[in-house]
Design a protein around this motif. Structure first.
Motif, PDB file in Angstrom:
ATOM      1  N   PHE A   1     -41.693  58.900  79.139  1.00 33.63           N
ATOM      2  CA  PHE A   1     -41.889  59.412  80.494  1.00 33.63           C
ATOM      3  C   PHE A   1     -40.815  60.446  80.830  1.00 33.63           C
ATOM      4  N   TYR A   2     -39.559  60.088  80.610  1.00 26.10           N
ATOM      5  CA  TYR A   2     -38.472  61.013  80.956  1.00 26.10           C
ATOM      6  C   TYR A   2     -38.435  62.229  80.032  1.00 26.10           C
ATOM      7  N   GLN A   3     -38.771  62.061  78.774  1.00 24.03           N
ATOM      8  CA  GLN A   3     -38.822  63.220  77.869  1.00 24.03           C
ATOM      9  C   GLN A   3     -39.868  64.216  78.339  1.00 24.03           C
ATOM     10  N   ALA A   4     -40.976  63.732  78.846  1.00 18.99           N
ATOM     11  CA  ALA A   4     -42.017  64.624  79.363  1.00 18.99           C
ATOM     12  C   ALA A   4     -41.537  65.394  80.595  1.00 18.99           C
ATOM     13  N   LEU A   5     -40.509  64.894  81.247  1.00 18.89           N
ATOM     14  CA  LEU A   5     -39.931  65.558  82.422  1.00 18.89           C
ATOM     15  C   LEU A   5     -38.723  66.422  82.056  1.00 18.89           C
ATOM     16  N   GLY A   6     -38.446  66.563  80.752  1.00 14.12           N
ATOM     17  CA  GLY A   6     -37.366  67.444  80.316  1.00 14.12           C
ATOM     18  C   GLY A   6     -36.051  66.760  80.006  1.00 14.12           C
ATOM     19  N   TYR A   7     -35.987  65.445  80.090  1.00 16.64           N
ATOM     20  CA  TYR A   7     -34.757  64.718  79.769  1.00 16.64           C
ATOM     21  C   TYR A   7     -34.694  64.486  78.262  1.00 16.64           C
ATOM     22  N   GLN A   8     -33.486  64.457  77.737  1.00 18.13           N
ATOM     23  CA  GLN A   8     -33.285  64.265  76.305  1.00 18.13           C
ATOM     24  C   GLN A   8     -32.280  63.147  76.067  1.00 18.13           C
ATOM     25  N   ALA A   9     -32.501  62.406  74.998  1.00 17.17           N
ATOM     26  CA  ALA A   9     -31.512  61.410  74.586  1.00 17.17           C
ATOM     27  C   ALA A   9     -30.263  62.159  74.143  1.00 17.17           C
ATOM     28  N   GLU A  10     -29.119  61.651  74.540  1.00 17.02           N
ATOM     29  CA  GLU A  10     -27.852  62.288  74.199  1.00 17.02           C
ATOM     30  C   GLU A  10     -27.025  61.343  73.333  1.00 17.02           C
ATOM     31  N   PRO A  11     -26.187  61.900  72.467  1.00 15.52           N
ATOM     32  CA  PRO A  11     -25.357  61.051  71.605  1.00 15.52           C
ATOM     33  C   PRO A  11     -24.168  60.482  72.380  1.00 15.52           C
ATOM     34  N   ARG A  12     -24.455  59.522  73.221  1.00 16.45           N
ATOM     35  CA  ARG A  12     -23.432  58.895  74.048  1.00 16.45           C
ATOM     36  C   ARG A  12     -23.543  57.379  73.895  1.00 16.45           C
ATOM     37  N   ILE A  13     -22.486  56.713  74.179  1.00 20.73           N
ATOM     38  CA  ILE A  13     -22.513  55.259  74.271  1.00 20.73           C
ATOM     39  C   ILE A  13     -22.295  54.922  75.737  1.00 20.73           C
ATOM     40  N   SER A  14     -23.190  54.156  76.294  1.00 23.89           N
ATOM     41  CA  SER A  14     -23.036  53.730  77.673  1.00 23.89           C
ATOM     42  C   SER A  14     -22.151  52.490  77.686  1.00 23.89           C
ATOM     43  N   MET A  15     -21.119  52.547  78.476  1.00 23.53           N
ATOM     44  CA  MET A  15     -20.214  51.412  78.606  1.00 23.53           C
ATOM     45  C   MET A  15     -20.126  51.027  80.067  1.00 23.53           C
ATOM     46  N   GLY A  16     -19.854  49.793  80.335  1.00 27.70           N
ATOM     47  CA  GLY A  16     -19.740  49.335  81.707  1.00 27.70           C
ATOM     48  C   GLY A  16     -18.752  48.202  81.826  1.00 27.70           C
ATOM     49  N   LYS A  17     -18.273  48.016  83.015  1.00 20.97           N
ATOM     50  CA  LYS A  17     -17.361  46.914  83.316  1.00 20.97           C
ATOM     51  C   LYS A  17     -17.798  46.328  84.648  1.00 20.97           C
ATOM     52  N   LEU A  18     -18.095  45.057  84.647  1.00 16.46           N
ATOM     53  CA  LEU A  18     -18.542  44.363  85.845  1.00 16.46           C
ATOM     54  C   LEU A  18     -17.323  43.963  86.675  1.00 16.46           C
ATOM     55  N   ILE A  19     -17.316  44.338  87.943  1.00 22.46           N
ATOM     56  CA  ILE A  19     -16.224  43.987  88.854  1.00 22.46           C
ATOM     57  C   ILE A  19     -16.687  42.768  89.655  1.00 22.46           C
ATOM     58  N   THR A  20     -16.458  41.603  89.107  1.00 26.12           N
ATOM     59  CA  THR A  20     -16.984  40.376  89.709  1.00 26.12           C
ATOM     60  C   THR A  20     -16.381  40.096  91.082  1.00 26.12           C
ATOM     61  N   ALA A  21     -15.201  40.618  91.354  1.00 31.75           N
ATOM     62  CA  ALA A  21     -14.587  40.404  92.662  1.00 31.75           C
ATOM     63  C   ALA A  21     -15.432  41.011  93.780  1.00 31.75           C
ATOM     64  N   ASN A  22     -16.275  41.966  93.466  1.00 34.51           N
ATOM     65  CA  ASN A  22     -17.106  42.611  94.480  1.00 34.51           C
ATOM     66  C   ASN A  22     -18.514  42.029  94.584  1.00 34.51           C
ATOM     67  N   ILE A  23     -18.799  41.003  93.793  1.00 35.68           N
ATOM     68  CA  ILE A  23     -20.084  40.330  93.868  1.00 35.68           C
ATOM     69  C   ILE A  23     -19.927  39.136  94.804  1.00 35.68           C
ATOM     70  N   PRO A  24     -20.726  39.068  95.838  1.00 34.42           N
ATOM     71  CA  PRO A  24     -20.604  37.932  96.761  1.00 34.42           C
ATOM     72  C   PRO A  24     -20.659  36.599  96.016  1.00 34.42           C
ATOM     73  N   GLU A  25     -19.859  35.677  96.475  1.00 30.99           N
ATOM     74  CA  GLU A  25     -19.722  34.378  95.803  1.00 30.99           C
ATOM     75  C   GLU A  25     -21.054  33.662  95.633  1.00 30.99           C
ATOM     76  N   HIS A  26     -21.930  33.747  96.640  1.00 31.28           N
ATOM     77  CA  HIS A  26     -23.209  33.037  96.569  1.00 31.28           C
ATOM     78  C   HIS A  26     -24.135  33.604  95.484  1.00 31.28           C
ATOM     79  N   LEU A  27     -23.832  34.786  94.963  1.00 33.60           N
ATOM     80  CA  LEU A  27     -24.644  35.376  93.902  1.00 33.60           C
ATOM     81  C   LEU A  27     -24.039  35.148  92.518  1.00 33.60           C
ATOM     82  N   GLN A  28     -22.820  34.670  92.473  1.00 33.85           N
ATOM     83  CA  GLN A  28     -22.180  34.444  91.177  1.00 33.85           C
ATOM     84  C   GLN A  28     -22.667  33.124  90.593  1.00 33.85           C
ATOM     85  N   GLY A  29     -22.888  33.164  89.264  1.00 36.60           N
ATOM     86  CA  GLY A  29     -23.441  31.989  88.591  1.00 36.60           C
ATOM     87  C   GLY A  29     -22.469  31.066  88.037  1.00 36.60           C
TER      88      GLY A  29
END
Length: 148
Positions: free
Chosen positions: A120-148
């Protein structure tokens, strides 16, 4: 007739939550739709859009802009409304909003296993790029009632 409008919390909230739960099947607290909506509204950047048909939410797109790059998030279309150009219209609407803000490049993330969305996105002109997606979850900002 499809309308693309800015999200309005009192009118669209539950429909967006229902659409996202049905589309994305969230499994982590930080992706809880109500939390994502609240955090996006707190930014108040005017980059949260819904597609409406006869006043009903049938699609969504959130965008973000940091002054250099833009991002597209939460593109969702009601399964019964897919393949009608609604997703394309939402993406183009988001692109125009980002371009109007001076955005130089738009990024998005999709699961590597989701070939139909990649197509779908390729048909709209987007291309896969040689990147690694990294993330870090900031659990302090997740409301307590949503934490497991």
């Amino acid at each position: 007739m499809i309308q693309l409008v800015e999200y309005s919390n009192p009118h669209h909230r539950q429909a967006v939550i229902d659409l996202w739960n049905g589309t994305f099947g969230y499994e982590t607290a930080h992706n809880t739709p109500s939390l994502a909506i609240d955090r996006k509204l707190a930014v108040d950047d005017g980059l949260f859009f819904v597609a409406l048909a006869e006043g009903q939410v049938i699609g969504t797109l959130m965008a973000g802009y940091d002054g250099h790059r833009g991002w597209l998030y939460a593109l969702a279309v009601d399964p019964q409304q897919r393949r009608l150009g609604i997703g394309r219209a939402l993406v183009q609407h988001g692109e125009q909003a980002l371009q109007a803000r001076g955005c130089l490049k738009i990024n998005l993330q999709i699961l590597s296993s989701n070939a139909p969305v990649q197509d779908f996105y390729q048909a709209l002109g987007y291309q896969a790029e040689p990147r690694i997606s990294m993330g870090k979850l900031i659990t302090a900002n997740i409301p307590e009632h949503l934490q497991g």
